[in-house]
Design a protein around this motif. Structure first.
Motif, PDB file in Angstrom:
ATOM      1  N   SER B   1       0.837  -1.191   0.000  1.00  0.00           N
ATOM      2  CA  SER B   1       0.000   0.000   0.000  1.00  0.00           C
ATOM      3  C   SER B   1       0.876   1.246   0.000  1.00  0.00           C
ATOM      4  CB  SER B   1      -0.905  -0.008   1.221  1.00  0.00           C
ATOM      5  OG  SER B   1      -0.164   0.039   2.402  1.00  0.00           O
ATOM      6  N   ALA B   2       0.362   2.304  -0.633  1.00  0.00           N
ATOM      7  CA  ALA B   2       1.111   3.543  -0.718  1.00  0.00           C
ATOM      8  C   ALA B   2       1.177   4.219   0.646  1.00  0.00           C
ATOM      9  CB  ALA B   2       0.447   4.475  -1.729  1.00  0.00           C
ATOM     10  N   ASP B  26       5.016   7.696  -1.582  1.00  0.00           N
ATOM     11  CA  ASP B  26       6.285   6.967  -1.624  1.00  0.00           C
ATOM     12  C   ASP B  26       6.459   6.143  -2.900  1.00  0.00           C
ATOM     13  OD1 ASP B  26       5.670   3.957   0.386  1.00  0.00           O
ATOM     14  OD2 ASP B  26       4.461   4.939  -1.153  1.00  0.00           O
ATOM     15  N   SER B  27       5.522   6.235  -3.827  1.00  0.00           N
ATOM     16  CA  SER B  27       5.638   5.553  -5.100  1.00  0.00           C
ATOM     17  C   SER B  27       4.962   6.400  -6.174  1.00  0.00           C
ATOM     18  CB  SER B  27       4.993   4.170  -5.045  1.00  0.00           C
ATOM     19  OG  SER B  27       3.628   4.284  -4.689  1.00  0.00           O
ATOM     20  N   GLN B  28       5.247   6.105  -7.417  1.00  0.00           N
ATOM     21  CA  GLN B  28       4.633   6.878  -8.496  1.00  0.00           C
ATOM     22  C   GLN B  28       3.169   6.483  -8.658  1.00  0.00           C
ATOM     23  OE1 GLN B  28       7.141   6.284 -11.944  1.00  0.00           O
ATOM     24  NE2 GLN B  28       8.536   7.905 -11.316  1.00  0.00           N
ATOM     25  N   VAL B  29       2.324   7.470  -8.711  1.00  0.00           N
ATOM     26  CA  VAL B  29       0.887   7.222  -8.858  1.00  0.00           C
ATOM     27  C   VAL B  29       0.336   8.132  -9.940  1.00  0.00           C
ATOM     28  CG1 VAL B  29       0.542   6.448  -6.480  1.00  0.00           C
ATOM     29  CG2 VAL B  29       0.324   8.875  -7.013  1.00  0.00           C
ATOM     30  N   THR B  74       4.872  11.787  -7.841  1.00  0.00           N
ATOM     31  CA  THR B  74       4.882  11.472  -6.415  1.00  0.00           C
ATOM     32  C   THR B  74       4.524  12.659  -5.529  1.00  0.00           C
ATOM     33  OG1 THR B  74       7.234  12.011  -6.149  1.00  0.00           O
ATOM     34  CG2 THR B  74       6.692   9.728  -6.759  1.00  0.00           C
ATOM     35  N   SER B  95      -4.147   8.955  -2.891  1.00  0.00           N
ATOM     36  CA  SER B  95      -3.742   8.420  -4.185  1.00  0.00           C
ATOM     37  C   SER B  95      -4.514   7.141  -4.436  1.00  0.00           C
ATOM     38  CB  SER B  95      -2.243   8.140  -4.218  1.00  0.00           C
ATOM     39  OG  SER B  95      -1.929   7.036  -3.383  1.00  0.00           O
ATOM     40  N   GLU B  97      -4.250   3.625  -6.336  1.00  0.00           N
ATOM     41  CA  GLU B  97      -3.566   2.577  -7.080  1.00  0.00           C
ATOM     42  C   GLU B  97      -4.152   1.254  -6.623  1.00  0.00           C
ATOM     43  OE1 GLU B  97      -1.296   2.744  -9.577  1.00  0.00           O
ATOM     44  OE2 GLU B  97      -1.465   4.918  -9.524  1.00  0.00           O
TER      45      GLU B  97
END
Lengths: 112, 111
Positions: B1-2, B26-29, B74, B95, B97
């Motif tokens: 999970s983001a 913490d990740s590309q979304v 991000t 976010s 995802e």
């Protein structure tokens, strides 16, 4: 207009009792989310229900989804004080991956 | 999970001023969203922020009041402009995802 309706909005329960929170929605979304919010905190994801008939359980909480009736339920079994919080249901506004529209929330208070 | 962080976590501001809230994932979304939660209320969507394009605002929210930036996949900012006491709320970014995760929120009080 998309609508998500929860009831009840306030629920006072005794420890050990069972109860159900209802969430009706007007969109054709097949995905429904349940979140928990403690006072002063952000939202914690509880369940994501992805299809008709989906049932998920975590501890004393069980969520189900009936897309034909556009109804989800969050059932609380043998409530404990730690479950006291506000519970929100939400659906995607325009399909998967889009913003959510939220119900008004159900504030649950569990007392001994 | 983001994992999503927001800054500041809270602020007290004077009316007429502006505050910029930062949101880091913490990740590309692909999609990021900004919501407002007024005291004792549910969440209301302010806008959707996509990288490389203008934000899409919901009815009742305008770009002049709530300008949004999305410089990369991000990060996003929301500015609350020319604040009034009615802007006192919690502002949350999220976010999407697979499922939607929320930041810890920014609690804004306008005096």
């Amino acid at each position: 207009e998309l609508k998500v309706e929860q009831n009840p909005l306030f629920l006072s329960m005794q420890e050990g009792k069972n109860y159900t929170i209802y969430c009706n929605y007007s969109t054709t979304s097949d995905r429904l989310y349940w979140y928990r919010q403690d006072p002063g905190k952000s939202l914690e994801s509880l369940f994501v229900l992805l299809s008709n008939g989906a049932v998920k359980q975590e501890g004393r909480l069980m969520a189900s989804l009936d897309t034909k009736a556009r109804l989800s339920t969050l059932h609380i079994t043998a409530a404990v004080h730690d479950l006291s919080a506000t519970y929100f249901c939400a659906v995607d506004t325009h399909g998967a991956g889009t913003a959510l529209i939220f119900g008004k929330g159900t504030t649950l208070s569990v007392s001994s | 999970s983001a994992v999503i962080s927001q800054k500041p976590s809270r602020d007290i501001c004077q009316r007429g001023t502006s505050l910029t809230i930062q949101c880091q994932v913490d990740s590309q979304v692909t999609m990021m969203f900004w919501y407002r939660q007024q005291p004792g209320q549910s969440l209301t969507l302010i806008a959707t922020a996509n990288q490389g394009s203008e934000a899409t605002y919901e009815s009742g929210f305008v770009i002049d009041k709530f300008p949004i930036s999305r410089p990369n996949l991000t990060f996003s900012t929301l500015t609350v402009s020319n604040m009034s006491p009615e802007d006192s709320s919690i502002y949350l970014c999220s976010s999407q995802e697979g499922e939607q995760f929320f930041g810890p929120g920014t609690r804004l009080t306008v005096l």
